[in-house]
Motif scaffolding. Structure first.
Motif, short mmCIF file in Angstrom:
data_model
loop_
_atom_site.label_atom_id
_atom_site.label_comp_id
_atom_site.label_asym_id
_atom_site.label_seq_id
_atom_site.Cartn_x
_atom_site.Cartn_y
_atom_site.Cartn_z
N THR A 66 0.84 -1.19 0.00
CA THR A 66 0.00 0.00 0.00
C THR A 66 0.88 1.25 0.00
N PRO A 67 0.33 2.36 -0.53
CA PRO A 67 1.18 3.55 -0.76
C PRO A 67 1.66 4.19 0.54
N LEU A 69 2.24 7.26 0.88
CA LEU A 69 1.52 8.53 1.08
C LEU A 69 0.28 8.30 1.94
N LYS A 159 14.74 9.59 -1.36
CA LYS A 159 13.94 10.05 -2.50
C LYS A 159 12.44 10.05 -2.20
N PHE A 197 18.69 15.69 -5.35
CA PHE A 197 18.47 14.24 -5.21
C PHE A 197 19.37 13.44 -6.15
N ARG C 58 15.96 7.66 -12.23
CA ARG C 58 16.10 6.88 -10.99
C ARG C 58 16.67 7.73 -9.87
N THR C 60 16.42 11.17 -9.37
CA THR C 60 15.61 12.23 -8.78
C THR C 60 14.31 11.58 -8.32
N SER C 61 13.70 12.16 -7.37
CA SER C 61 12.52 11.54 -6.77
C SER C 61 11.31 11.60 -7.70
N LEU C 63 8.25 12.19 -7.01
CA LEU C 63 7.39 13.35 -6.74
C LEU C 63 8.00 14.62 -7.33
N TYR C 97 13.57 2.36 -14.06
CA TYR C 97 13.88 1.17 -13.26
C TYR C 97 13.72 -0.09 -14.11
N ILE C 149 3.76 -3.15 -8.64
CA ILE C 149 3.24 -2.80 -7.31
C ILE C 149 3.79 -1.43 -6.89
N GLU C 150 5.09 -1.21 -7.16
CA GLU C 150 5.67 0.10 -6.84
C GLU C 150 4.94 1.20 -7.60
N LYS C 153 1.54 1.92 -6.08
CA LYS C 153 1.70 2.73 -4.88
C LYS C 153 2.05 4.17 -5.25
N SER C 156 -0.47 7.13 -6.06
CA SER C 156 -1.09 7.98 -5.04
C SER C 156 -0.52 9.40 -5.09
N LEU C 157 0.69 9.56 -5.65
CA LEU C 157 1.29 10.90 -5.72
C LEU C 157 0.49 11.84 -6.62
N THR C 167 -6.48 8.13 -3.52
CA THR C 167 -5.92 8.87 -2.39
C THR C 167 -6.55 10.26 -2.28
N LEU C 188 -6.75 1.90 2.30
CA LEU C 188 -5.59 1.00 2.33
C LEU C 188 -5.99 -0.39 1.85
N TYR C 191 -6.29 -0.45 -1.92
CA TYR C 191 -4.97 -0.55 -2.56
C TYR C 191 -4.43 -1.97 -2.46
N LEU C 192 -4.62 -2.58 -1.27
CA LEU C 192 -4.14 -3.94 -1.08
C LEU C 192 -4.81 -4.88 -2.09
N ALA C 195 -3.31 -4.44 -5.41
CA ALA C 195 -1.98 -5.06 -5.45
C ALA C 195 -2.08 -6.56 -5.59
#
Lengths: 223, 275, 218
Positions: A66-67, A69, A159, A197, C58, C60-61, C63, C97, C149-150, C153, C156-157, C167, C188, C191-192, C195
């Motif tokens: 789960t996220p 955030l 990050k 970053f 990879r 820099t973040s 978000l 990635y 999965i990543e 998740k 949500s950003l 979210t 949650l 999301y589960l 996933a």
């Protein structure tokens, strides 16, 4: 209006650097928590008692699926309902720590599984307790080989710290957004944050590769 | 098969002349299975105090399993193992024997030590560190006492000058001698040797065997030795047990059994081994 | 029960999450394969471009990338709608990635297979897509499962750039009602569930592709 204003970039640098301190602070504390709690989770998962190991597996899988955030929101908005009040930064650090502890626990698990069975048998033949065997024999052998993998998650965590901006922690991303909204110039602050970053990850990756080479040499050199 | 069991009972009684002292080790109808495979089949075996028993037999005959059961590395499916009259894998509760808990096992197991084929030294500790680890943390010796004891033992196995070396810096024979010292440091009454020379280069076998001989001279320890070194078994052991298919096929005084085996299977095995 | 009142909005949010995940995953696959093949190319320029892409995305973040495209691109006069910013940014991020996963799987194919393609005089391109990649795919699927999965998740950003995903709906409902515990627990769990669907799908795919390879090998 020119595309990139060096003078502006230079002017906002101190503000951003102040916020970097918060980013680093959250990462260090969050990762310390993740590294310790991750080991606890890995050990609980190996417990012979199903009422310890099964809930641990469920917890790890749930948190990993789960996220982050939403987990941060959960800690920040839900815990106060139960009377647990904490500043945003604490909720953020706890969220980062919990989330990454599940990743760390998988790393430790691989390390623990990598310790040969014979080491356990030798400990039994010396009548050592399970606790003593883990403490003196198994864990000291399990951790060094997985240090690079833990390092990768440390970089992963730094990050993810920009997520704390969502609960108004003024880390470097939030600072960049504040600067942007006040000056209507986003390109310099956000790009600088990205560059920060990038530099951190590239340097950290180099460090991890060095560590890996050193560990490999230590293993090879020992034969 | 019946004859074999009678035979073993006779030997047991012979070895156990003084009926008032219990045997140091007793296997009472012990069966061990791995899935469908029966590794030990209702095995009975008594070992007298200070007796040296060599266990020989083809691979897969259950001889290592015997030692591993006694060391509690495996749990029997049926039967009881006794250490000087006290059950090891079981414990008495309300007049009945129930499976032993960790506490009981650790108390009885205290008297047993084991040396492994592949040494299993702790690679992150020095030779001395390996030897003093358990005396400090299991027996509760002070560091000073443990170091004194450890140095004495390293001296005995001829490695006191290697005390600060890591296992990876030692030869196989040296590692095995450290492992023997590590086991002796716990002052066991019973020592188990599980093919301790099988992983060594031929020129290193001698140093390990002479170390075991020396323990035999200097200490009163009951020994169970799984080995392929027939010459060593003949001159060192009091008794030899020949294992085949999870049973003791034939046993008797070492010199007698190895020079003049009765059972055809023993004869065939010895012929194959001795060439 | 109040939860039933929330459900329609949440399901709407979940649908947006699912769409962004799917679109970003497609883009990530395209970017991943392209960058991986470029990094294995003979041409330095191609290798260089791909390396810069992989390292920047990879390094820099996610978000930061999302905010950069959301806040900075309009500055250059590029106006894309937030929904597209969302899936493009995440697709580019996961693609970087994925490129490393694909490159690793391709390099893990035994060297003898390359040599065999030379022995039958295939071109490099033929060797790649007729021999090497088909063998590399089963090795890629488990890590791509993790990446998916990543990605799920990470979607949500997009709630932070005004997209009404799951979210976003959670925060919206949380601001309107006081059912904080129920809302976030339910989110949650949703999301589960998503996933778990991805994991199950990847298992099937893994089963299917490795079976295919086994049959081809006989």
């Amino acid at each position: 209006m020119n595309i990139w204003d060096w003078e502006f970039a230079w002017r906002i640098m101190p503000l951003l650097l102040d916020a970097v301190v918060i980013t680093v602070y959250a990462t260090v504390l969050g990762f310390a928590f993740a590294a310790v709690f991750g080991l606890v989770l890995a050990l609980m998962r190996r417990s012979h008692r199903p009422w310890i190991s099964l809930p641990t597996v469920a917890f790890v899988e749930f948190v990993r699926s789960t996220p982050l955030l939403v987990q941060i929101y959960f800690l920040y908005f839900v815990l106060p309902e139960f009377g647990v009040l904490m500043p945003a930064i604490v909720a953020g650090i706890l969220g980062l720590g919990l989330h990454f502890s599940t990743y760390c626990s998988e790393v430790y698990r691989a390390g623990l599984d990598g310790v040969p069975r014979g080491q356990w048998e030798a400990a039994v033949s010396l009548n050592m307790s399970r606790y003593r065997t883990y403490r003196d024999i198994v864990i000291p052998q399990a951790i060094p080989p997985v240090v690079p993998a833990l390092g990768n998650y440390l970089v992963g965590m730094i990050k993810e710290t920009p997520l704390l901006s969502s609960i108004a922690v003024v880390e470097v991303m939030q600072q960049a957004k504040i600067i942007g909204s006040e000056t209507f110039r986003y390109i310099e602050p956000i790009t600088l944050v990205g560059a920060f970053f990038l530099v951190v990850s590239l340097v950290a990756m180099m460090g991890i590769r060095r560590t890996e080479a050193w560990l490999r040499q230590k293993v090879l050199g020992s034969h | 098969m019946l004859k074999t069991i009678e035979n073993s009972a006779a030997v047991t009684q012979a070895a156990d002349q003084n009926q008032s002292t219990p045997p140091m080790v007793r296997f009472d109808k012990v069966t061990k299975r791995f899935g469908d495979l029966v590794v030990l089949n209702a095995l009975d075996l008594d070992v007298a105090p200070n007796e040296r028993v060599a266990i020989i037999g083809p691979s897969g005959s259950g001889k290592s399993t015997l030692l591993r059961l006694l060391m509690t590395l495996e749990t029997p499916n049926e039967g009881v193992i006794y250490v000087e009259g006290e059950p090891l894998n079981m414990m008495p509760r309300n007049g009945k024997l129930v499976p032993a808990d960790e506490r009981h096992i650790r108390r009885v197991r205290q008297r047993i030590g084991m040396v492994f084929q592949h040494f299993h030294l702790f690679p992150h500790m020095s030779a001395l560190g390996n030897v003093i680890e358990a005396p400090i943390h299991v027996l509760g010796l002070s560091r000073q006492e443990a170091v004194t004891r450890g140095e004495e033992l390293l001296e005995m196995v001829g490695l006191v000058d290697k005390r600060d070396q890591r296992p990876s810096q030692l030869s196989g024979g040296q590692q095995q001698r450290v492992a023997i010292a590590r086991s002796l440091a716990m002052r066991p009454d019973i020592m188990l040797f599980d093919e301790v020379t099988s992983a060594l280069d031929p020129e290193l076998v001698g140093e390990v065997l002479s170390t075991i001989r020396r323990i035999g001279e200097e200490h009163n320890i009951t020994m169970l030795i799984v080995t392929h070194e027939m010459g060593f078994a003949k001159e060192f052991a009091d008794r030899v047990c020949f294992f085949d298919e999870g049973k003791i096929c034939e046993q008797g005084p070492a010199k007698e059994l190895l020079t003049n085996p009765q059972n055809p299977r023993t004869q065939r095995f010895l012929q194959a081994v001795l060439g | 029960m109040d939860l039933l009142r929330f459900l329609p909005l949440m399901l709407e949010g979940a649908w947006v999450t699912a769409q962004i995940t799917a679109l970003a995953l497609l883009l990530a696959l395209v970017m991943g394969f392209t960058a991986a093949l470029m990094r294995l190319s003979r041409y330095r320029l191609l290798r260089g471009v791909a390396t810069v892409y992989v390292e920047v995305f990879r390094g820099t973040s996610a978000l930061v990338q999302l905010f950069w495209m959301f806040y900075v691109l309009p500055h250059f006069g590029v106006n894309i709608d937030p929904f597209m910013v969302g899936w493009v940014a995440l697709g580019l991020n996961i693609g970087a990635y994925g490129a490393e996963v694909i490159r690793g799987a391709i390099q893990a194919v035994p060297k003898g297979q390359y040599e065999a393609t030379i022995a039958v005089n295939m071109t490099r391109w033929q060797a790649m897509y007729r021999v090497i990649i088909p063998q590399a795919i089963p090795n890629m699927i488990p890590p791509w499962g993790n990446l998916s999965i990543e990605l799920l998740k990470a979607t949500s950003l997009v709630s932070l750039i005004t997209i009404a995903d799951l979210t976003f709906r959670a925060r919206q409902l949380n601001d309107r009602t006081f059912e904080t515990v129920e809302i976030f627990t339910l989110v949650l769990l949703m999301y589960l569930a998503m996933a778990l669907v991805i994991t199950a799908g990847m298992r099937l795919l893994e089963h299917y592709t490795s079976r295919g390879l086994g049959r081809g090998g006989i």
